[in-house]
Design a protein around this motif. Structure first.
Motif, PDB file in Angstrom:
ATOM      1  N   ASN A 135       3.823  -1.938  -7.605  1.00 39.61           N
ATOM      2  CA  ASN A 135       2.764  -1.237  -7.192  1.00 39.61           C
ATOM      3  C   ASN A 135       2.540   0.087  -7.698  1.00 39.61           C
ATOM      4  N   GLU A 137       2.318   1.735 -10.544  1.00 36.81           N
ATOM      5  CA  GLU A 137       1.312   2.063 -11.479  1.00 36.81           C
ATOM      6  C   GLU A 137      -0.085   2.179 -10.685  1.00 36.81           C
ATOM      7  N   GLN A 138      -0.164   1.175 -10.153  1.00 44.43           N
ATOM      8  CA  GLN A 138      -1.588   1.019  -9.589  1.00 44.43           C
ATOM      9  C   GLN A 138      -1.743   2.061  -8.691  1.00 44.43           C
ATOM     10  N   LYS A 141      -2.737   5.456 -10.306  1.00 43.85           N
ATOM     11  CA  LYS A 141      -4.211   5.192 -10.899  1.00 43.85           C
ATOM     12  C   LYS A 141      -5.043   5.470  -9.793  1.00 43.85           C
ATOM     13  N   GLY A 142      -4.567   5.358  -8.461  1.00 50.29           N
ATOM     14  CA  GLY A 142      -5.669   5.483  -7.312  1.00 50.29           C
ATOM     15  C   GLY A 142      -6.161   4.159  -6.911  1.00 50.29           C
ATOM     16  N   GLU A 143      -5.504   2.969  -7.478  1.00 48.57           N
ATOM     17  CA  GLU A 143      -6.168   1.822  -7.214  1.00 48.57           C
ATOM     18  C   GLU A 143      -5.465   1.233  -5.797  1.00 48.57           C
ATOM     19  N   LEU A 144      -4.366   1.732  -5.453  1.00 48.30           N
ATOM     20  CA  LEU A 144      -3.860   1.339  -4.230  1.00 48.30           C
ATOM     21  C   LEU A 144      -3.271   2.531  -3.486  1.00 48.30           C
ATOM     22  N   TRP A 452       0.453   6.902 -20.462  1.00 49.29           N
ATOM     23  CA  TRP A 452       0.359   7.288 -19.057  1.00 49.29           C
ATOM     24  C   TRP A 452       1.445   8.125 -18.293  1.00 49.29           C
TER      25      TRP A 452
END
Length: 535
Positions: A135, A137-138, A141-144, A452
């Motif tokens: 998790n 990377e997510q 990126k602000g996704e988790l 990234w």
């Protein structure tokens, strides 16, 4: 011994002239040494650090789950044991691991630190190194939320790490400072000043930072709470001087004020003339030009980058400009020491030496002028560090690009801290850069140009490059990984977002009474952890 005769004569003369007692570079009775730094450490916050000077300090004061031993092999650090599976790693922390304030190091200290690294609000420069953690990377990126990171304190001494994908090289990441623990209460109390002064850094390694006069000196004292303290002989590492000038540092060495000195091109000759024993070491780093790809930079045009590539000769650069033993020409972004399938990657996937073709470069410049509808290419800003070597390199490229391609080059020399700030903000067209490996795998160089990666400060974006980095990250079979790296190598040679110029080396002189200094490609260098002064 020639060295001691020269030293005695020099010191005797200095005593007559000054009437002062000269401080010792080494002291056997007290087991202390004095060394010099080239720059002030910009930050000792392991979440924010990017430079070698800071890594040198933090590598002596702090420690991760694993470390490197005297032979460069992975060894237990805060973790006394670990078990790796295809899905993760289980670490058991040693019961005698302590912070320098005497409190125990708990598994939660790693959970807290790693979650901070991955929090996008931190914008940690090395955050991408944690992509193999579930998790990561997510989260970046602000996704988790950071709490979703694949790290869990099962109890105070048991730490579970879950992988995003199979990661055979992941144990080798653990000695990197980005994976070091941070004590939550200490960090929260220090706030933004964490790591900015001696009293705002909590140690858990062999030494602790007890004094820091900014831009002047630092002092590292043996940490009495370090778990391996009985094997640490040195009582103090005194960083008595901070100076960029190579000749000043050589004079300090000859004056018996520092115990080890790295040499520049001019001081290699001086040291040889004095009869001092020169040592060489291939330090594993890569010097290169980084081109800026943002819309406002002229170097976003491939024809300009390829033109510069076509007029540059790495061999001439290393032999005539750098002129330091241990350096060698670089033709690939992947240095020659990196491992491949069975041998060296450079031998298994060779790159032909760059052939200088000035007329081809000029033709590319003319084509670019036609494409842009201009008679003259806009002025190019070349960013470099303000040091004797930095000045020499910048002047070389300024002259080369003007003489061969007719380019106007403005040199922007900055202190290390200002250089890093301008580099992060993209305030350059070309930046004289270098990178030293963070772990023993080709990925340490390959993902630098991934879209990234926060250290991709030229803002290079190539979906095909990113796709093959993913293969290199996730594949478990060595041949498949190295084939992917070979594709990455070819893309970089064709696209030229970076231009390799030299594989770094070090020529240095070491006090004959100082033993046990470790020079290594990975980790802090030099490493004085197990050094000692002999009589």
């Amino acid at each position: 011994m020639v060295w001691k005769n020269v030293l005695r004569i020099f010191i005797a003369g200095m005593l007559v002239l000054s009437g002062n007692v000269i401080a010792d570079a080494v002291n056997f009775k007290d087991q202390t040494i004095t060394v010099a730094l080239t720059q002030e450490p910009p930050s000792l916050n392991t979440i924010r650090m990017t430079d070698l000077v800071s890594f040198f300090i933090i590598g002596h004061t702090n420690e991760g789950l694993l470390r490197y031993d005297r032979h460069g092999r992975l060894a237990p650090g805060v973790a006394e044991s670990w078990e790796t599976t295809p899905t993760g790693i289980l670490f058991k922390l040693r019961p005698d691991a302590r912070w320098s304030d005497g409190s125990p190091i708990n598994a939660d200290d790693f959970v807290f630190a790693w979650q901070r690294v991955n929090d996008p609000l931190e914008a940690a420069p090395f955050a991408a190194i944690m992509y193999p953690i579930k998790n990561a990377e997510q989260i970046q990126k602000g996704e988790l939320p950071p709490s979703a990171l694949g790290i869990k304190a099962i109890d105070n001494r048991t730490l579970q790490i879950d992988f995003e994908f199979p990661c055979g090289y992941c144990p080798g990441l653990m000695p990197h400072a980005t994976f070091f623990p941070i004590k939550r209460s200490f960090y929260e109390e220090a706030g933004k000043q964490y790591g900015a002064d001696a009293h705002r850094l909590l140690a858990n390694g062999p030494f602790q930072l007890t004094h820091w006069t900014h831009s002047a000196n630092l002092r590292l004292r043996k940490n009495p709470n370090y778990w391996d303290r009985n094997n640490i002989t040195l009582q103090e590492i005194n960083i008595g001087y901070i100076t960029e000038d190579n000749r000043t540092r050589l004079n300090l060495f000859v004056d018996n004020r520092i115990a080890l000195v790295r040499l520049g091109a001019e001081t290699v000759k001086d040291a040889s003339a004095l009869g001092l024993r020169l040592r060489t070491f291939q330090s594993g780093g890569l010097s290169y030009l980084r081109f800026n790809m943002i819309d406002s930079s002229i170097t976003r045009y491939k024809k300009l980058r390829q033109a510069i590539q076509s007029v540059f000769d790495p061999e001439t650069f290393v032999n005539r400009v750098i002129a330091i033993p241990g350096y060698q020409p670089a033709y690939s972004f992947f240095p020659s020491w990196l491992r491949g399938v069975q041998g060296k990657f450079a031998d298994e996937y060779p790159v032909p030496p760059n052939k200088v073709d000035i007329e081809h470069g000029r033709r590319l410049i003319r084509e670019l002028q036609q494409d842009l509808g201009v008679n003259t290419i806009p002025e190019v800003t070349l960013l470099s560090v303000a040091s004797p070597t930095g000045a020499k390199v910048a002047e070389f490229f300024q002259g080369l690009l003007h003489q061969t391609l007719g380019l106007r080059v403005k040199v922007d020399q900055q202190t290390l801290k200002q250089y890093l700030d301008k580099s992060r903000k993209g305030q350059f067209d070309i930046a004289v850069s270098s990178w030293y490996p963070d772990f023993d795998d080709i990925m340490t160089y390959a993902d630098l140009q991934a879209s990234w990666n926060h250290n991709n400060r030229g803002n290079y974006v190539n979906p095909e490059y990113d796709r093959h980095v993913r293969v290199l990250q996730g594949a478990s079979e060595t041949r498949q990984r190295m084939d992917a790296a070979a594709v990455l190598q070819d893309i970089l040679l064709q696209d030229v977002p970076v231009l390799p110029v030299a594989e770094t080396g070090s020529a240095y002189i070491q006090h004959p009474d100082l033993k046990g200094v470790v020079r290594r490609v990975i980790g802090q260098d030099p490493d004085y952890t197990y050094a000692r002064v002999v009589n």
